[in-house]
Write a protein that holds these residues in place. Structure first.
Motif, short mmCIF file in Angstrom:
data_model
loop_
_atom_site.label_atom_id
_atom_site.label_comp_id
_atom_site.label_asym_id
_atom_site.label_seq_id
_atom_site.Cartn_x
_atom_site.Cartn_y
_atom_site.Cartn_z
N ILE A 210 1.03 -1.12 -0.02
CA ILE A 210 0.05 -0.05 -0.05
C ILE A 210 0.84 1.21 0.06
N LYS A 247 -3.22 -6.82 4.77
CA LYS A 247 -3.25 -5.55 4.42
C LYS A 247 -3.34 -5.60 2.80
N TYR A 305 -6.94 2.81 -2.07
CA TYR A 305 -6.22 3.71 -0.92
C TYR A 305 -5.85 5.11 -1.42
N PHE A 329 -1.49 2.83 5.45
CA PHE A 329 -2.97 3.32 5.20
C PHE A 329 -3.20 4.28 6.58
#
Length: 404
Positions: A210, A247, A305, A329
Motif C-alpha cells: 500500500i 493488508k 487507498y 494506510f
C-alpha cells in the motif's frame, strides 16, 4: 505466573477504552472508527472460493513448514516483487499464521536471556515488539522517530555500549504509524551495524503493498541484494523479513503470512515453531497460494487507498499538521495547533463527533526525554472513501469549533 507478564503495558485499545469511559458520543451521529488498522475493503471472491474449495484439508494435520507449493509460491512472489535471485523455498521461506504471531515468536527463538540482552525498537512502534522483548527475557531500547528525518530513526545516535548488548533489531518499513520507508542508505548503515555487532534484523514489511507514489517501497531482502549481500556464502545473514496477506489482500481474518531470509535462522525458528504449534491450516494455505499468485486485486486495492488519501488528506490539512505518508494506510497528524493534547483531542472528538482516532502517545514510550507520539494522532483510513470523507469533515468541523 511468569513474572515477566507484569512488565507488559496495557494494549493501546484498552487504554483508549479507559480514555472514553464516561464520554457520551453524540447520539445524532453514527460512529466512525479511524482507530484500528483493520482493512475494510472487501475480500476478493477468488480467495474465499479457494478457501471453500479446500475444506477437505481440515481432515489433515498440517506440517509446520507448510506445503512445498505454498513455500514455492511465496518465494516466487518475493523474487518478482523485489527482483531477487532465486530463493531456496525449502530453507529460506517459512509460512506463518500472520506476521503478528511470528514477530512475537521470533524473539523467543532468537534471544539469549542470560546475556543481559537488548532489543532495539523504533519509537513509536507496533506493540508486539515490546511484548516480545519483555517475554523473551530481554529489555527494549527505543530509538525515537524524527519528523525532520521523514520520521526515520537516527540509529547512529545509539551508544556503542548499547549496541554491544543488542541481540535483535525490530524495524517496520513502511512504518506503523508514520508510513516512513527506509532508504538504501538506511539499510546499508543497519547492515554494517549488524555485521559489526552480530545482532539479528527482523524487518516487518506488512504494509509494503500500500503505497502512494509510483515507486514500490524498498524491502530489506531487496536492499541486501542490491548491496551484494545475497550472493555471499551465507546470503541474507542475520536478516529475516515478515510479511502478511492481511493488508495486501484484505484478509486479516485469514491469519496468513511468511518469514523469509537467513536459512540458518529459519532452521532454528522452524524448530521452535514445531514445538509451539504454529502450523497453518491446509485450507488457509490453499487460499494463500491463490492470493500470492494474483496482483490484479492488489493493484485495485492500492488504487482505492490512493483515491481515498488524495481526497481526505487535503481536507485534514486545513486544520491539522499532516502530510501524505510514503506508504501504509495511516495518517500521522500533529494536533498541537488545536491547543489540545492527543488524548484530549481523541476524547473530545469521540464525544462531540462520534469519531474514534488513536492518541499517538499510546503508540510510543517516553524515551530519551520525550514521547515522540505526544500531541499526534493516528488515523487509519481503512473504511470506504465515503465514510472516510465523512469522518474527515467531522474532524474539520470539530477543529474549527475549537477556534471559535
Amino acid at each position: 505466573m511468569n513474572p515477566l507478564l507484569d512488565k507488559l503495558h496495557p494494549y493501546p485499545f484498552e487504554k483508549l477504552r479507559q480514555l472514553f469511559e464516561g464520554a457520551t458520543p453524540n447520539p445524532a451521529l453514527r460512529h466512525i472508527s479511524l482507530g484500528i488498522g483493520e482493512p475494510k475493503h472487501p475480500t476478493p471472491p477468488f480467495i474465499k472460493q479457494a478457501l471453500a474449495d479446500s475444506l477437505d484439508g481440515l481432515a489433515v494435520y498440517p506440517v509446520t513448514a507448510g506445503t512445498e507449493a505454498l513455500r514455492r509460491t511465496i518465494a516466487a512472489w518475493l523474487e518478482r516483487r523485489y527482483g531477487l535471485p532465486p530463493l531456496n523455498a525449502a530453507t529460506q521461506v517459512l509460512p506463518v499464521n500472520g506476521s503478528r504471531e511470528a514477530l512475537f515468536a521470533f524473539a523467543q527463538a532468537v534471544i539469549d536471556p542470560s546475556a543481559n540482552a537488548l532489543v532495539v525498537c523504533p519509537n513509536p512502534f507496533y506493540q508486539i515488539y515490546e511484548g516480545a522483548a519483555f517475554l523473551s527475557g530481554a529489555e527494549p531500547y527505543f530509538v525515537n522517530s524524527d519528523p525532520a528525518r521523514n520520521f526515520g530513526c537516527d540509529y547512529d545516535s545509539v551508544p556503542e555500549e548499547v549496541w554491544k548488548r543488542v541481540q535483535l533489531l525490530y524495524l517496520c518499513s513502511p512504518g506503523n504509524p508514520t508510513g516512513a520507508v527506509l532508504s538504501l542508505t538506511d539499510w546499508e548503515n543497519l547492515f554494517a551495524l549488524s555485521e559489526r555487532h552480530g545482532f539479528v534484523i527482523a524487518s516487518d514489511e506488512c504494509y509494503s503493498e500500500i503505497y502512494h507514489g509510483d515507486e514500490a517501497p524498498l524491502g530489506a531482502l531487496q536492499a541486501a541484494h542490491i548491496l551484494g549481500l545475497s550472493s555471499v556464502d551465507k546470503p541474507y545473514a542475520r536478516l529475516v523479513v515478515f510479511s502478511s496477506l492481511s493488508k495486501r489482500s484484505n484478509v486479516p481474518g485469514l491469519r496468513s503470512g511468511f518469514v523469509a531470509g537467513d536459512a540458518d535462522l529459519l532452521k532454528k525458528f522452524l524448530l521452535f515453531r514445531t514445538y509451539q504449534g504454529g502450523a497453518m491450516s491446509p485450507p488457509v494455505q490453499a487460499a494463500s497460494i491463490a492470493a500470492w499468485n494474483d496482483e490484479a486485486h492488489v493493484e485495485d486495492n492500492r488504487a482505492q487507498y490512493r483515491a481515498k488519501f488524495d481526497a481526505i488528506t487535503p481536507l485534514l490539512q486545513e486544520v491539522l499538521d499532516v502530510q501524505l505518508p510514503d506508504a501504509g494506510f495511516y495518517l500521522w497528524a500533529d494536533v498541537s495547533r488545536t491547543g489540545l493534547s492527543d488524548t484530549e483531542f481523541a476524547r473530545r472528538l469521540y464525544a462531540e463527533q462520534n469519531v474514534t482516532v488513536l492518541p499517538g502517545s499510546y503508540l510510543a514510550r517516553e524515551a530519551h526525554g520525550t514521547n515522540p507520539g505526544r500531541n499526534r494522532i493516528r488515523m487509519a483510513l481503512v473504511a470506504e472513501t465515503a465514510e472516510g470523507l465523512e469522518a474527515a469533515q467531522r474532524i474539520v468541523q470539530f477543529c474549527n469549533s475549537l477556534t471559535k
